[in-house]
Design a protein around this motif. Structure first.
Motif, PDB file in Angstrom:
ATOM      1  N   LEU A  68      -8.762  -3.898  11.772  1.00 45.33           N
ATOM      2  CA  LEU A  68      -7.971  -3.049  10.879  1.00 45.33           C
ATOM      3  C   LEU A  68      -6.495  -3.440  10.950  1.00 45.33           C
ATOM      4  N   GLU A  69      -5.921  -3.631   9.818  1.00 44.51           N
ATOM      5  CA  GLU A  69      -4.517  -4.024   9.763  1.00 44.51           C
ATOM      6  C   GLU A  69      -3.743  -3.002   8.936  1.00 44.51           C
ATOM      7  N   PHE A  70      -2.674  -2.529   9.495  1.00 45.07           N
ATOM      8  CA  PHE A  70      -1.784  -1.622   8.773  1.00 45.07           C
ATOM      9  C   PHE A  70      -0.666  -2.458   8.148  1.00 45.07           C
ATOM     10  N   VAL A  71      -0.464  -2.244   6.885  1.00 43.15           N
ATOM     11  CA  VAL A  71       0.453  -3.133   6.153  1.00 43.15           C
ATOM     12  C   VAL A  71       1.448  -2.326   5.322  1.00 43.15           C
ATOM     13  N   PRO A  72       2.554  -1.956   5.916  1.00 43.79           N
ATOM     14  CA  PRO A  72       3.626  -1.383   5.085  1.00 43.79           C
ATOM     15  C   PRO A  72       4.228  -2.485   4.226  1.00 43.79           C
ATOM     16  N   SER A  73       4.428  -2.207   3.000  1.00 40.21           N
ATOM     17  CA  SER A  73       4.926  -3.253   2.115  1.00 40.21           C
ATOM     18  C   SER A  73       5.819  -2.667   1.030  1.00 40.21           C
ATOM     19  N   VAL A  74       6.572  -3.532   0.439  1.00 43.69           N
ATOM     20  CA  VAL A  74       7.465  -3.165  -0.658  1.00 43.69           C
ATOM     21  C   VAL A  74       7.135  -4.049  -1.853  1.00 43.69           C
ATOM     22  N   MET A  75       7.037  -3.420  -3.005  1.00 42.82           N
ATOM     23  CA  MET A  75       6.723  -4.178  -4.210  1.00 42.82           C
ATOM     24  C   MET A  75       7.857  -4.040  -5.215  1.00 42.82           C
ATOM     25  N   LEU A  76       8.213  -5.137  -5.811  1.00 46.32           N
ATOM     26  CA  LEU A  76       9.235  -5.153  -6.859  1.00 46.32           C
ATOM     27  C   LEU A  76       8.600  -5.652  -8.149  1.00 46.32           C
ATOM     28  N   GLU A  77       8.699  -4.879  -9.175  1.00 50.95           N
ATOM     29  CA  GLU A  77       8.278  -5.341 -10.492  1.00 50.95           C
ATOM     30  C   GLU A  77       9.489  -5.974 -11.168  1.00 50.95           C
ATOM     31  N   ALA A  85       8.580  -0.110  -5.453  1.00 51.05           N
ATOM     32  CA  ALA A  85       7.506   0.739  -4.935  1.00 51.05           C
ATOM     33  C   ALA A  85       7.300   0.470  -3.447  1.00 51.05           C
ATOM     34  N   LEU A  86       7.020   1.520  -2.741  1.00 47.77           N
ATOM     35  CA  LEU A  86       6.574   1.402  -1.351  1.00 47.77           C
ATOM     36  C   LEU A  86       5.055   1.493  -1.369  1.00 47.77           C
ATOM     37  N   VAL A  87       4.447   0.565  -0.685  1.00 51.46           N
ATOM     38  CA  VAL A  87       2.993   0.501  -0.751  1.00 51.46           C
ATOM     39  C   VAL A  87       2.397   0.429   0.658  1.00 51.46           C
ATOM     40  N   PRO A  88       2.190   1.559   1.275  1.00 54.81           N
ATOM     41  CA  PRO A  88       1.453   1.529   2.543  1.00 54.81           C
ATOM     42  C   PRO A  88      -0.006   1.222   2.268  1.00 54.81           C
ATOM     43  N   LYS A  89      -0.534   0.285   3.010  1.00 55.02           N
ATOM     44  CA  LYS A  89      -1.945  -0.057   2.787  1.00 55.02           C
ATOM     45  C   LYS A  89      -2.600  -0.506   4.085  1.00 55.02           C
ATOM     46  N   VAL A  90      -3.873  -0.486   4.058  1.00 55.75           N
ATOM     47  CA  VAL A  90      -4.647  -0.948   5.209  1.00 55.75           C
ATOM     48  C   VAL A  90      -5.631  -2.009   4.724  1.00 55.75           C
ATOM     49  N   ARG A  91      -5.854  -2.944   5.594  1.00 57.41           N
ATOM     50  CA  ARG A  91      -6.855  -3.969   5.328  1.00 57.41           C
ATOM     51  C   ARG A  91      -7.953  -3.861   6.395  1.00 57.41           C
ATOM     52  N   PRO A 109       0.165   3.108  -3.648  1.00 57.30           N
ATOM     53  CA  PRO A 109       1.441   2.674  -4.222  1.00 57.30           C
ATOM     54  C   PRO A 109       2.289   3.871  -4.641  1.00 57.30           C
ATOM     55  N   ILE A 110       3.526   3.829  -4.238  1.00 60.77           N
ATOM     56  CA  ILE A 110       4.447   4.913  -4.573  1.00 60.77           C
ATOM     57  C   ILE A 110       5.700   4.303  -5.178  1.00 60.77           C
ATOM     58  N   PHE A 111       5.785   4.348  -6.486  1.00 66.83           N
ATOM     59  CA  PHE A 111       6.975   3.843  -7.155  1.00 66.83           C
ATOM     60  C   PHE A 111       8.087   4.887  -7.037  1.00 66.83           C
ATOM     61  N   VAL A 112       9.235   4.388  -6.725  1.00 66.94           N
ATOM     62  CA  VAL A 112      10.371   5.292  -6.546  1.00 66.94           C
ATOM     63  C   VAL A 112      11.498   5.021  -7.546  1.00 66.94           C
ATOM     64  N   ALA A 113      11.456   3.900  -8.212  1.00 62.89           N
ATOM     65  CA  ALA A 113      12.494   3.581  -9.189  1.00 62.89           C
ATOM     66  C   ALA A 113      11.925   2.612 -10.223  1.00 62.89           C
ATOM     67  N   PRO A 114      12.340   2.653 -11.472  1.00 60.14           N
ATOM     68  CA  PRO A 114      13.294   3.633 -12.015  1.00 60.14           C
ATOM     69  C   PRO A 114      12.648   4.993 -12.269  1.00 60.14           C
ATOM     70  N   TYR A 115      11.332   5.021 -12.243  1.00 64.35           N
ATOM     71  CA  TYR A 115      10.616   6.284 -12.387  1.00 64.35           C
ATOM     72  C   TYR A 115       9.676   6.446 -11.201  1.00 64.35           C
ATOM     73  N   SER A 116       9.199   7.620 -11.031  1.00 58.77           N
ATOM     74  CA  SER A 116       8.217   7.853  -9.978  1.00 58.77           C
ATOM     75  C   SER A 116       6.821   7.604 -10.520  1.00 58.77           C
ATOM     76  N   LEU A 117       5.978   7.144  -9.631  1.00 62.15           N
ATOM     77  CA  LEU A 117       4.598   6.885 -10.022  1.00 62.15           C
ATOM     78  C   LEU A 117       3.771   6.773  -8.749  1.00 62.15           C
ATOM     79  N   VAL A 118       2.734   7.538  -8.675  1.00 60.21           N
ATOM     80  CA  VAL A 118       1.904   7.550  -7.476  1.00 60.21           C
ATOM     81  C   VAL A 118       0.456   7.341  -7.877  1.00 60.21           C
ATOM     82  N   GLY A 119      -0.202   6.536  -7.107  1.00 62.93           N
ATOM     83  CA  GLY A 119      -1.603   6.293  -7.402  1.00 62.93           C
ATOM     84  C   GLY A 119      -2.356   5.849  -6.168  1.00 62.93           C
ATOM     85  N   ILE A 120      -3.575   5.463  -6.394  1.00 65.79           N
ATOM     86  CA  ILE A 120      -4.388   4.908  -5.321  1.00 65.79           C
ATOM     87  C   ILE A 120      -4.878   3.533  -5.765  1.00 65.79           C
ATOM     88  N   GLN A 121      -5.127   2.717  -4.783  1.00 67.79           N
ATOM     89  CA  GLN A 121      -5.445   1.335  -5.083  1.00 67.79           C
ATOM     90  C   GLN A 121      -6.506   0.844  -4.110  1.00 67.79           C
TER      91      GLN A 121
END
Lengths: 174, 191
Positions: A68-77, A85-91, A109-121
């Motif tokens: 099990l790997e815990f992977v905090p990550s940041v995503m830029l569109e 977006a901040l994307v905490p995930k596990v592998r 995935p938790i988008f924080v800018a420019p708008y908020s957006l939360v989902g599951i992946q």
């Protein structure tokens, strides 16, 4: 803030009991990708290519849970308006395989800018080791976003957003 | 189902999907928002001035809409410009047509009820001078007024929602939205 706290809390919950003699396995990775976004309005399905994105991540594996790997990550569109977006995930790695490894992914995935957006992946990934400490990897994910100000206003309500993305990148193990 | 079949099904289904200008608000510019796959300008003044007749608050418009939808359900404004409170059931279709008129010509909001019952009188009472383009595009009836009020009340259906969108963009008014504008505008300046 919530996303950061969530990542920190999950990290502490998983790794807070690491003893001095135990050593975490840590790696870092960067990947880029795009995909397909879907939404519905008025009984019709609409698609658009997902903005190209970059992901930077840190992978942490506890020695007592090597699969099990815990992977905090940041995503830029990067296309259009830059999204963050901040994307905490596990592998969860599938046992076996030295040079080629497969895993499943679960993320929030938790988008924080420019708008908020939360989902599951969720999705799957594969890596190919090029060196003892370097590997190429690819991931295929599908996500659903049901909350946030980034959602389109549909004909009668905010429309949920679906994303099917793939990414390719490089990982380095320390 | 085997993965190749899933992939093939996905590929086969994709052409049925439609391309969209936007599917997220972030697909649009900062001054726009994504509404039904189209980027639309965000209304900036929901309580703006109704043409030359003076300011109208959102509450006034909303109140007027409530009045209109809660009464007889027909037409909207009397010949003297006062609100009679009868937004018609036929207002929807008529308003759509007349929205164009309002946009392209003088912006006579009265056109919205030119064929609607009761609205005929409002047409007469609210032509041209009272409802300038400014009155139509002032955005007095923007945001959710129409949606939350007339559209959901059942008196005005379908097209009104679209009309409210148009109204929010400041390009035209219609349906219940027009009724709102009528209310607001005529309250102070009808001759």
């Amino acid at each position: 803030m919530i996303a950061a706290a969530l990542q920190a809390g999950l990290f502490c919950a998983v790794f807070g009991t690491v003893g001095q003699a135990e050593k975490l396995s840590i790696g870092a990775g960067a990947s880029a990708g795009t995909g397909l976004s879907l939404t519905g309005s008025g009984g019709k399905t609409y698609t658009k290519r997902s903005p190209a994105f970059l992901i930077g991540e840190v992978g942490i594996i506890h020695p007592s849970i090597p699969w099990l790997e815990f992977v905090p990550s940041v995503m830029l569109e990067l296309e259009g308006r830059v999204g963050v977006a901040l994307v905490p995930k596990v592998r969860a790695y599938i046992p076996g395989g030295k040079r080629v490894r497969f895993w499943g992914i679960a993320a929030v995935p938790i988008f924080v800018a420019p708008y908020s957006l939360v989902g599951i992946q969720g999705g799957a990934g594969v890596s190919l080791s090029l060196h003892q400490r370097v590997a190429l990897f690819g991931e295929f994910t599908a996500g659903a976003y049901v909350w946030g100000t980034d959602l389109m206003n549909g004909s009668d309500h905010s429309a949920a957003l679906g994303k099917i993305d793939e990414s390719l990148g490089v990982r380095v193990y320390f | 189902m085997r993965p190749p079949i899933l992939i093939a099904a996905l590929i086969a289904a994709l052409p049925a999907c439609r391309g969209a200008q936007c599917i997220r608000n972030s697909d649009c510019s900062a001054a726009e928002q994504c509404v039904a796959t189209t980027c639309q300008v965000i209304p900036t003044d929901s309580s703006g001035t109704a043409g030359s007749t003076g300011a109208a608050t959102l509450g006034e418009a909303e109140s007027a809409a409530t009045t209109a939808s809660s009464t007889s359900g027909t037409a909207g404004v009397s010949s003297d410009g006062s609100v009679t409170g009868d937004a018609s059931g036929t207002q929807t279709a008529d308003a759509s047509t007349d929205n164009s008129d309002a946009t392209t010509s003088t912006g006579t909001a009265g056109g919205a009820s030119s064929t609607g019952s009761g609205g005929d009188t409002s047409t007469d009472g609210l032509t041209t001078g009272d409802f300038t383009t400014g009155a139509s595009s002032a955005g007095d009836s923007t945001t959710g007024d129409v949606t939350s009020g007339d559209s959901t009340s059942g008196d005005s259906t379908g097209g009104d929602s679209t009309d409210s969108t148009d109204s929010s963009s400041g390009t035209s008014t219609g349906g219940a939205t027009t009724a709102l504008d009528l209310t607001v505008s005529t309250s102070g300046s009808t001759p």
